[in-house]
Each structure stands twice: as structure tokens, then as C-alpha cells.
Design an enzyme around this catalytic site. Sequence first.
Site, PDB file in Angstrom:
ATOM      1  N   ASN A  83       0.829  -1.196   0.000  1.00 19.93           N
ATOM      2  CA  ASN A  83       0.000   0.000   0.000  1.00 19.93           C
ATOM      3  C   ASN A  83       0.873   1.259   0.000  1.00 19.93           C
ATOM      4  O   ASN A  83       2.102   1.188   0.013  1.00 19.93           O
ATOM      5  CB  ASN A  83      -0.957  -0.021   1.192  1.00 19.93           C
ATOM      6  CG  ASN A  83      -2.316   0.550   0.841  1.00 19.93           C
ATOM      7  OD1 ASN A  83      -2.417   1.585   0.203  1.00 19.93           O
ATOM      8  ND2 ASN A  83      -3.378  -0.135   1.268  1.00 19.93           N
ATOM      9  N   HIS A 113      23.267   3.268  11.914  1.00 16.10           N
ATOM     10  CA  HIS A 113      24.398   4.139  12.231  1.00 16.10           C
ATOM     11  C   HIS A 113      24.949   3.742  13.594  1.00 16.10           C
ATOM     12  O   HIS A 113      24.217   3.264  14.464  1.00 16.10           O
ATOM     13  CB  HIS A 113      23.971   5.603  12.235  1.00 16.10           C
ATOM     14  CG  HIS A 113      23.463   6.074  10.907  1.00 16.10           C
ATOM     15  ND1 HIS A 113      24.291   6.508   9.908  1.00 16.10           N
ATOM     16  CD2 HIS A 113      22.199   6.159  10.423  1.00 16.10           C
ATOM     17  CE1 HIS A 113      23.573   6.854   8.865  1.00 16.10           C
ATOM     18  NE2 HIS A 113      22.293   6.648   9.138  1.00 16.10           N
ATOM     19  N   ALA A 158      -0.435  -3.104  13.572  1.00 13.88           N
ATOM     20  CA  ALA A 158      -0.194  -1.720  13.187  1.00 13.88           C
ATOM     21  C   ALA A 158       0.634  -0.995  14.256  1.00 13.88           C
ATOM     22  O   ALA A 158       0.425  -1.183  15.452  1.00 13.88           O
ATOM     23  CB  ALA A 158      -1.515  -0.997  12.969  1.00 13.88           C
ATOM     24  N   THR A 163      12.065  -5.446  16.312  1.00 15.42           N
ATOM     25  CA  THR A 163      13.497  -5.373  16.592  1.00 15.42           C
ATOM     26  C   THR A 163      14.152  -6.745  16.652  1.00 15.42           C
ATOM     27  O   THR A 163      15.382  -6.843  16.603  1.00 15.42           O
ATOM     28  CB  THR A 163      13.746  -4.666  17.942  1.00 15.42           C
ATOM     29  OG1 THR A 163      13.126  -5.424  18.988  1.00 15.42           O
ATOM     30  CG2 THR A 163      13.164  -3.261  17.932  1.00 15.42           C
ATOM     31  N   LYS A 164      13.346  -7.811  16.782  1.00 13.56           N
ATOM     32  CA  LYS A 164      13.871  -9.173  16.896  1.00 13.56           C
ATOM     33  C   LYS A 164      13.082 -10.096  15.976  1.00 13.56           C
ATOM     34  O   LYS A 164      11.982  -9.767  15.541  1.00 13.56           O
ATOM     35  CB  LYS A 164      13.778  -9.670  18.340  1.00 13.56           C
ATOM     36  CG  LYS A 164      14.635  -8.875  19.318  1.00 13.56           C
ATOM     37  CD  LYS A 164      14.503  -9.424  20.728  1.00 13.56           C
ATOM     38  CE  LYS A 164      15.378  -8.639  21.701  1.00 13.56           C
ATOM     39  NZ  LYS A 164      15.263  -9.133  23.086  1.00 13.56           N
ATOM     40  N   ARG A 181       0.000 -14.197  20.361  1.00 12.17           N
ATOM     41  CA  ARG A 181      -0.712 -15.475  20.264  1.00 12.17           C
ATOM     42  C   ARG A 181      -0.363 -16.163  18.959  1.00 12.17           C
ATOM     43  O   ARG A 181       0.242 -15.580  18.063  1.00 12.17           O
ATOM     44  CB  ARG A 181      -2.219 -15.288  20.366  1.00 12.17           C
ATOM     45  CG  ARG A 181      -2.885 -14.607  19.174  1.00 12.17           C
ATOM     46  CD  ARG A 181      -4.391 -14.569  19.376  1.00 12.17           C
ATOM     47  NE  ARG A 181      -5.123 -13.959  18.291  1.00 12.17           N
ATOM     48  CZ  ARG A 181      -5.533 -14.589  17.193  1.00 12.17           C
ATOM     49  NH1 ARG A 181      -5.235 -15.872  17.015  1.00 12.17           N
ATOM     50  NH2 ARG A 181      -6.244 -13.956  16.272  1.00 12.17           N
TER      51      ARG A 181
END
Length: 201
Positions: A83, A113, A158, A163-164, A181
Site C-alpha cells: 500500500n 548508524h 499496526a 526489533t527481533k 498469540r
Amino acid sequence: MSDQLENMLAGRLYHQTKDLLNSRFKARDLLYEYNHCHPRDMEKRTRIIKKLFGKTGESLFVEIPFHCDYGFNIEIGENFFCNNNCTLLDCNKIQIGNNALFAPNVGIYTAGHCIDPELRLNKQEYTAPVIIGNNVWIGANASVLPGVTIGDNVVIGAGSVVTKDIPDNCVAVGNPCHVVRQVNDYDKKYYFKGKKVSNNL
């Protein structure tokens, strides 16, 4: 392949060069043309995006506007839907499987960075690839950070910041994004807040 491009793709520290800048300008030329296409000119849009990306399936739809750095580091499978206002910061590989759905304002980032200010002032950068499996839906305004792998059949809520790594067959949300879940039989019967799936589909 230049030394700095090799370092960039290998995840080593690197710095910007004229060659890398020129590669980004080539992508920007195609992006400018793409983002100024008439919305109904799907043949032209498809032709440009397939020229921009490193690899695509036959069926894809990328809404305008779209943003990326190099283009050639993006590899997508079949039935890709993206989208509007998506950013794929492809300083390293971004690999996306089949049947991916990206909501508005999704960002996939492979660039980083250094935390140390002296390294930043010295314009040292690094990258890490992002891998996204099959049948993944990423919700609006979600961000996927460098080095992350998202498994098959995953929904990312959303606004999440991933990060993992996220394993297969789950719903994950939040900042930082975490599994809440598993995808299960309930989801075959109800599609949204207790609303039943019709058998007439």
C-alpha cells in the site's frame, strides 16, 4: 563490485562513495518516473517496478508513492501487495516471500548508524538484511529494523516496531514487537472481533 559496496552488503562498516551515490541516483530516476505515473497506467507501473527491483514474481502491486534506496537489493515473491507510502531501505538485502501484504506507511530498514558518536561523525554506517516469509501481513505504520527475520503466516500489528525475529504462525504487536498469540482454528471461523466467516465465499 566496489570495496564499499562489498562492505555494505557484507554488513561491515562502510562509508558512502560516489559509486554508491550514483547507484542511488539511478534508483531515484526510476522512482521519480514511477511515482509520477498516472495511477491507471498499470502496465507502465509494473514495467518500472520490475526494472527497479532485483527480483519479482509475475503478480505484484506497489501503490504510489513508493520509496527505496537502491532497488536491486529487493527480492519479492508472487502476489506482492504494497500500500501507499512504503519505504524499503535496501542498503542490504530485503527478501520477501509469496503473498505478502503491506499496509500504508510500512518501513523496512536494513541500514544503521553507530552508537559511538565518533564513528557517526566519521560517517561509518552498517547494514543487516531483512527476511520476510510467505503469507505475511504487516500492519500500517509498522517498522522492521535491520537484521530481523519474520517467519511464515505472521501478522504484525499496526504501529509495531520489530526489533527481533518473529517465528512462524503467530500474531505479534507492540514496541518492541512481541508475539501475543498463535494463529489458530478460531481465525478460520472469525475474521474480525467475533464476526463469522461466511460459507458463501
